[in-house]
Scaffold this motif. Sequence first.
Motif, PDB file in Angstrom:
ATOM      1  N   GLU A 110      72.830 -15.298 -22.229  1.00  0.00           N
ATOM      2  CA  GLU A 110      72.874 -16.568 -22.944  1.00  0.00           C
ATOM      3  C   GLU A 110      74.301 -16.877 -23.382  1.00  0.00           C
ATOM      4  O   GLU A 110      75.010 -16.005 -23.893  1.00  0.00           O
ATOM      5  CB  GLU A 110      71.941 -16.527 -24.151  1.00  0.00           C
ATOM      6  N   GLY A 111      74.741 -18.104 -23.154  1.00  0.00           N
ATOM      7  CA  GLY A 111      76.094 -18.507 -23.495  1.00  0.00           C
ATOM      8  C   GLY A 111      77.115 -18.251 -22.407  1.00  0.00           C
ATOM      9  O   GLY A 111      78.253 -18.722 -22.507  1.00  0.00           O
ATOM     10  N   ASP A 112      76.731 -17.523 -21.333  1.00  0.00           N
ATOM     11  CA  ASP A 112      77.666 -17.250 -20.237  1.00  0.00           C
ATOM     12  C   ASP A 112      77.940 -18.517 -19.432  1.00  0.00           C
ATOM     13  O   ASP A 112      77.068 -19.377 -19.279  1.00  0.00           O
ATOM     14  CB  ASP A 112      77.097 -16.185 -19.295  1.00  0.00           C
ATOM     15  N   CYS A 134      80.219 -25.437 -12.090  1.00  0.00           N
ATOM     16  CA  CYS A 134      80.026 -24.507 -13.197  1.00  0.00           C
ATOM     17  C   CYS A 134      78.895 -24.977 -14.101  1.00  0.00           C
ATOM     18  O   CYS A 134      78.659 -26.176 -14.254  1.00  0.00           O
ATOM     19  CB  CYS A 134      81.309 -24.375 -14.027  1.00  0.00           C
ATOM     20  N   PHE A 135      78.214 -24.018 -14.699  1.00  0.00           N
ATOM     21  CA  PHE A 135      77.166 -24.340 -15.659  1.00  0.00           C
ATOM     22  C   PHE A 135      77.115 -23.248 -16.716  1.00  0.00           C
ATOM     23  O   PHE A 135      77.620 -22.138 -16.527  1.00  0.00           O
ATOM     24  CB  PHE A 135      75.802 -24.501 -14.974  1.00  0.00           C
ATOM     25  N   ILE A 136      76.521 -23.588 -17.852  1.00  0.00           N
ATOM     26  CA  ILE A 136      76.363 -22.658 -18.967  1.00  0.00           C
ATOM     27  C   ILE A 136      74.898 -22.237 -19.041  1.00  0.00           C
ATOM     28  O   ILE A 136      73.998 -23.065 -18.870  1.00  0.00           O
ATOM     29  CB  ILE A 136      76.797 -23.310 -20.290  1.00  0.00           C
ATOM     30  N   ILE A 137      74.648 -20.949 -19.267  1.00  0.00           N
ATOM     31  CA  ILE A 137      73.295 -20.475 -19.528  1.00  0.00           C
ATOM     32  C   ILE A 137      72.987 -20.760 -20.991  1.00  0.00           C
ATOM     33  O   ILE A 137      73.441 -20.058 -21.898  1.00  0.00           O
ATOM     34  CB  ILE A 137      73.158 -18.973 -19.229  1.00  0.00           C
ATOM     35  N   ASP A 138      72.239 -21.838 -21.246  1.00  0.00           N
ATOM     36  CA  ASP A 138      71.907 -22.202 -22.625  1.00  0.00           C
ATOM     37  C   ASP A 138      70.985 -21.184 -23.275  1.00  0.00           C
ATOM     38  O   ASP A 138      71.172 -20.792 -24.429  1.00  0.00           O
ATOM     39  CB  ASP A 138      71.246 -23.578 -22.656  1.00  0.00           C
ATOM     40  N   SER A 139      69.960 -20.789 -22.539  1.00  0.00           N
ATOM     41  CA  SER A 139      69.007 -19.828 -23.091  1.00  0.00           C
ATOM     42  C   SER A 139      68.260 -19.145 -21.968  1.00  0.00           C
ATOM     43  O   SER A 139      68.218 -19.641 -20.827  1.00  0.00           O
ATOM     44  CB  SER A 139      68.017 -20.520 -24.042  1.00  0.00           C
ATOM     45  N   PHE A 153      65.929 -19.165 -16.754  1.00  0.00           N
ATOM     46  CA  PHE A 153      67.292 -19.426 -17.194  1.00  0.00           C
ATOM     47  C   PHE A 153      67.473 -20.935 -17.327  1.00  0.00           C
ATOM     48  O   PHE A 153      67.404 -21.670 -16.331  1.00  0.00           O
ATOM     49  CB  PHE A 153      68.292 -18.878 -16.181  1.00  0.00           C
ATOM     50  N   TYR A 154      67.700 -21.407 -18.544  1.00  0.00           N
ATOM     51  CA  TYR A 154      67.925 -22.828 -18.794  1.00  0.00           C
ATOM     52  C   TYR A 154      69.423 -23.098 -18.770  1.00  0.00           C
ATOM     53  O   TYR A 154      70.201 -22.420 -19.449  1.00  0.00           O
ATOM     54  CB  TYR A 154      67.303 -23.237 -20.127  1.00  0.00           C
TER      55      TYR A 154
END
Length: 321
Positions: A110-112, A134-139, A153-154
């Motif tokens: 999370e947060g990566d 690129c994307f962020i793993i929100d949760s 993985f959201y």
Amino acid sequence: MKHFFTPLFLLLLLSNTGNAQNGFADSSAVWHYEMGYGSFHCYATGYDTVQGIRATTIKREALVKQPWFSHGLRVYDLRDLKIYETPDTVFVFNSIFNRFTPLYVFNAGEGDTVCLPVLLSGGMMDPSTDSTFCFIIDSIRIRQYDTAWLRTFYTRSLNENDDGYILNWGRDTLGAYAERIGGLYTGLLPACLNCIQLLSDNYQSEGPIRCYTDRDYTIRLVSGPCDNDGISKSVASLQSGDHRVTIAPVPAHDHIRVITDNPEEVLQVIVSDMQGRTLMITDQPGTTLLSAHDLPDGIYIVRVRMKEGNHVQQIVVQHRF
């Protein structure tokens, strides 16, 4: 183009064993995605060796409700995918880079922030000024899908590339992918936001997942049939009375050919445009070959009147250059 360096590529270079340990896209995997007037059907067909790697081949085809010409835009069959996985990453053969590149990363936290090479995804133009998205793993959540509980993985898009493209596993900047299933809202590949999409039936992206099955899971997320009453448009033949009719080639170049087990059953062939205007009609029974020279490139409806039953099919005319 931006240079793309990541430990994932080192993992790719060191790993050539092919098959997944956790069963993603095994030889029995089947997906059905929402398409409104049918479903988009993906299914594993076995293994193939690509650049020394044993990969799973996944077919992708449109299952379209009949009569499909009354349902507006539709999805063309898309190219096959070649996929393999390691314990924590799924790789797909990337035609832009002519090698396998990461698709789903299951060891992110999370947060990566995850940056992956771009793909020729649904609806997107090939971005030539940037090579990553690129994307962020929100949760990360354990979510229930029918009777299965899968790690999900959201994700949230991080940035646009130089052409304004945004790629993610969702219809906007928010998306998600899950173990076993993969992308939840866009098919197996990320969709492209702000990309040019032709308002014709060249193709559209797949929608949310309807059903998924493999050796271990049977997941149904809709109340209706998984295929949404669609039939394969890649098999151009349909039953007309007791006769099987095929219109070929696809796309048509110089001629449109009506293929049937008994040409004498053909009474009339009518070609019309998408507005219903008749452009061509046969003047004698038994005619099964029509010239397409005078038809501009585009999409047409072919109606075959037979002694027992009628056959209606949409075709694409694309002249050779």
